[in-house]
Design an enzyme around this catalytic site. Structure first.
Site, PDB file in Angstrom:
ATOM      1  N   GLU A 166      50.556  49.450  39.082  1.00 42.19           N
ATOM      2  CA  GLU A 166      50.813  50.475  38.072  1.00 42.19           C
ATOM      3  C   GLU A 166      51.916  51.412  38.530  1.00 42.19           C
ATOM      4  O   GLU A 166      52.177  51.567  39.728  1.00 42.19           O
ATOM      5  CB  GLU A 166      49.516  51.254  37.777  1.00 42.19           C
ATOM      6  N   HIS A 215      44.329  45.238  32.780  1.00 43.17           N
ATOM      7  CA  HIS A 215      42.981  45.231  33.376  1.00 43.17           C
ATOM      8  C   HIS A 215      41.925  45.815  32.429  1.00 43.17           C
ATOM      9  O   HIS A 215      42.248  46.529  31.478  1.00 43.17           O
ATOM     10  CB  HIS A 215      42.984  46.034  34.684  1.00 43.17           C
TER      11      HIS A 215
END
Length: 196
Positions: A84, A8
């Site tokens: 994550e 990201h």
């Protein structure tokens, strides 16, 4: 089958050196601009992408949506398996704060963080599912630095350990049993923007 794995765009916590983990921290303006630059690059390259899957955390989701809009492709339902790594008590802390609390080897303490084995297990399950469900598709996946690092460790036996840059692009091609690495941790689109 080709899979483009993207970390990201940058966030304020990235800039401050805070571990984000599963805390839902949004992109900042620079992160949005990075996503636009990668989208412009992807639009010009030869690969044709079919759809995007993200982790569902807003920094990955927004990165994916920005790219999808430029490429005019759909964003599929988020997949929790590509979130994550959970860093437990270390989330939100800078390196200095982590070291002052738990010492330089803080990452070996039990702080409620997810283990490498756990992350690799969900990462490989995700990739296996992708190959099974979409064997003829070219798919972009927007995920996170620690997660992607563990995926590459699992696939390539720790041969690729370079720190992954925000908005880096890695491209894998599915062969019979293996994933061939075609491109690793490439941020050319960001470097080109800095020189203009």
């Amino acid at each position: 089958m080709i899979v483009g794995l993207i970390r990201h765009g940058i966030t304020d916590w990235n800039v401050a050196g805070r571990i984000q983990g599963q805390s839902d921290i949004p992109l900042n303006d620079e992160g949005r601009a990075q996503a636009q630059r990668l989208a412009a690059r992807l639009k010009q390259e030869d690969y044709k992408w079919d759809f995007i899957i993200t982790s569902g955390l807003s920094r990955a989701q927004e990165t994916g949506e920005i790219i999808a809009k430029v490429l005019n492709i759909p964003v599929y339902e988020p997949d929790q398996r590509i979130r994550e790594r959970s860093f437990g008590l270390a989330e939100g802390l800078t390196a200095e704060e982590r070291e002052s609390k738990w010492g330089k080897q803080w990452d070996t303490c039990d702080l409620g963080q997810e283990s490498n084995v756990e992350i690799q297990k969900r990462a490989l399950a995700f990739m296996q599912d992708l190959a099974h469900k979409h064997p003829d598709a070219n798919i972009l996946v927007v995920s996170h630095g620690a997660f992607l690092a563990q995926l590459y460790n699992a696939l390539y036996d720790n041969r690729y350990t370079e720190r992954l840059g925000n908005l880096s692009l890695t491209i894998l091609e599915k062969q019979e049993k293996e994933w061939d690495l075609l491109l690793y941790n490439c941020t050319r689109h960001l470097e080109e923007a800095e020189t203009h």
